[in-house]
Design an enzyme around this catalytic site. Structure first.
Site, PDB file in Angstrom:
ATOM      1  N   GLU A 177       0.837  -1.212   0.000  1.00 56.11           N
ATOM      2  CA  GLU A 177       0.000   0.000   0.000  1.00 56.11           C
ATOM      3  C   GLU A 177       0.871   1.262   0.000  1.00 56.11           C
ATOM      4  O   GLU A 177       0.788   2.112   0.888  1.00 56.11           O
ATOM      5  CB  GLU A 177      -0.971  -0.015   1.173  1.00 56.11           C
ATOM      6  CG  GLU A 177      -1.979  -1.134   1.056  1.00 56.11           C
ATOM      7  CD  GLU A 177      -3.064  -1.082   2.126  1.00 56.11           C
ATOM      8  OE1 GLU A 177      -4.230  -1.387   1.794  1.00 56.11           O
ATOM      9  OE2 GLU A 177      -2.753  -0.732   3.281  1.00 56.11           O
ATOM     10  N   GLU A 284      -6.410  -7.235  -1.795  1.00 52.64           N
ATOM     11  CA  GLU A 284      -7.004  -7.186  -0.453  1.00 52.64           C
ATOM     12  C   GLU A 284      -8.467  -6.790  -0.554  1.00 52.64           C
ATOM     13  O   GLU A 284      -8.799  -5.766  -1.152  1.00 52.64           O
ATOM     14  CB  GLU A 284      -6.295  -6.155   0.431  1.00 52.64           C
ATOM     15  CG  GLU A 284      -4.890  -6.515   0.822  1.00 52.64           C
ATOM     16  CD  GLU A 284      -4.339  -5.540   1.837  1.00 52.64           C
ATOM     17  OE1 GLU A 284      -5.140  -4.931   2.586  1.00 52.64           O
ATOM     18  OE2 GLU A 284      -3.107  -5.382   1.890  1.00 52.64           O
TER      19      GLU A 284
END
Length: 383
Positions: A177, A284
């Site tokens: 991320e 995710e």
């Protein structure tokens, strides 16, 4: 993710080998069953917590209520990809370090599943709100050249060590991320210094390419951004600044934190694919099967995480996953990974409380029996 972002609840988040992931040339490993047939869609599970949960006493049962190895449960359900996170030197836990990751990769390969290795490049959770440089690299944080060499050497050595045990992953994430600039200390600095950031990312990519050549093994590179709307601006800036040698766009997609809803997120996904001509995967996502919390660790996904028409039930969880898969596939994407479907509640504690912050969003109910959401993997197919 994930990367834990929590205060009261959060976390989160020279030859170029371009052969398809499925066409590995590494035929020396008896465990490398995942290379035998090409995969046309990735049905994945991030199982980074499993070793720890089992050490904490957790056992898992399949949809028929039979206790089994959780990796076996996912394989039999139809999963074909396992994602695992790696922290550099986490002194606050004995998990998600090299030895733990090595064990997880072995378990995945024993079941014939492919592996996505997620380098966080941190000693703890990395996410859009935190990209904490490893303690051992802090002294060179302002020397981009030396820092880049540290990142390269660490990535290369890790993969080289895994290769010695025939445990090379099939895909590698360069960071977790990484919406913000990588390898920072304290409060994140904005805007991104792309001269520094692109240099660091490209060093990580080069390490993967170099080990791929050295070991004659196809390993694909993924760059991972949280939420599709951030992928839009991030990949534009990255490619404009020389970050182009990657194979996969990886995205976290949680409707609660995204401006895109389930009925229009496909537009963003297809635009990313068509603009950058890269493969795309949701690495995710998750959805609650209940709103009940059974321990002192607050649940992250609560009522505000629900999508209209998808209740917090086992049926709603399965419906959400099937619909997201359809959206991704229709947009041209090639995979969906469920984040931490086995992070069940135990007597062990996190940094924030006893139990699990995800116990209502796993693919196991509060008795550790597989939920109906596990049927999502039944659609997994191979050529």
């Amino acid at each position: 993710m994930k990367a834990l972002k929590m205060n009261t609840l959060f976390f989160f988040s020279t030859l170029i080998v371009l052969l398809p992931l499925s066409c590995s040339t590494d035929n020396n490993s008896s465990n490398d069953l995942a290379d035998e047939t090409p995969i046309i869609f990735y049905y994945g599970a991030d199982l980074s917590y499993v070793n720890e949960m089992e050490d904490c006493g957790a056992t898992y049962r399949d949809l028929k209520n039979v206790e089994k190895d959780p990796y076996e449960i996912f394989k039999e359900a139809g999963a074909n990809l396992v994602r695992v996170r790696l922290w550099n030197n986490p002194t606050w836990t004995n998990y998600s370090n090299y030895n733990d990751v090595k064990k997880a990769i072995q378990r995945a390969k024993n079941q014939g599943m492919k592996v996505l290795l997620d380098f966080h490049y941190s000693d703890t959770w990395a996410d859009p709100s935190k990209q904490q440089i490893p303690a051992s690299w802090l002294s060179v944080i302002n020397n981009t050249g030396v820092l880049g060499d540290s990142l390269y050497n660490y990535t290369f050595k890790t993969l080289n060590d895994l290769s010695a045990s025939n445990l090379l992953p099939d895909m590698v994430q360069i960071g977790n991320e990484i919406n913000a600039m990588m390898l920072q200390d304290g409060e994140l600095k904005w805007p991104i210094d792309w001269e520094r950031n692109s240099s660091l990312i490209n060093k990580g990519i080069k390490a993967v390419r170099d080990i791929s050549i050295a070991k004659d093994k196809t390993i694909e590179v993924m760059l991972h951004i949280a939420q599709p709307e951030n992928g839009v601006w991030w990949f534009e800036q990255a490619t404009q600044n020389g970050v182009t040698d990657f194979d996969w766009i990886g995205l976290s997609y949680y409707p609660i934190w995204s401006t895109y809803k389930l009925d229009n997120v496909g537009v963003a996904l297809s635009n990313l694919i068509n603009t950058y001509h890269k493969r795309l995967m949701i690495v995710e996502t998750a959805y609650p099967f209940t709103l009940t919390n059974i321990d002192s660790a607050n649940n992250i996904l609560n009522n505000d995480a629900l999508v209209e028409g998808y209740p917090a039930t086992q049926e709603g969880q399965l419906k959400y996953l099937n619909q997201l898969k359809t959206v991704v596939e229709n947009a041209g994407g090639e995979g969906v990974i469920y984040w931490e479907p086995a992070w069940v509640s135990t007597n062990c504690s996190t940094l924030w409380g006893q139990g699990s912050h995800w116990d209502n969003a796993t693919l196991f109910d509060h008795e550790n029996k597989a939920t109906l959401g596990m049927q999502f993997y039944n659609h997994s197919t191979k050529n």
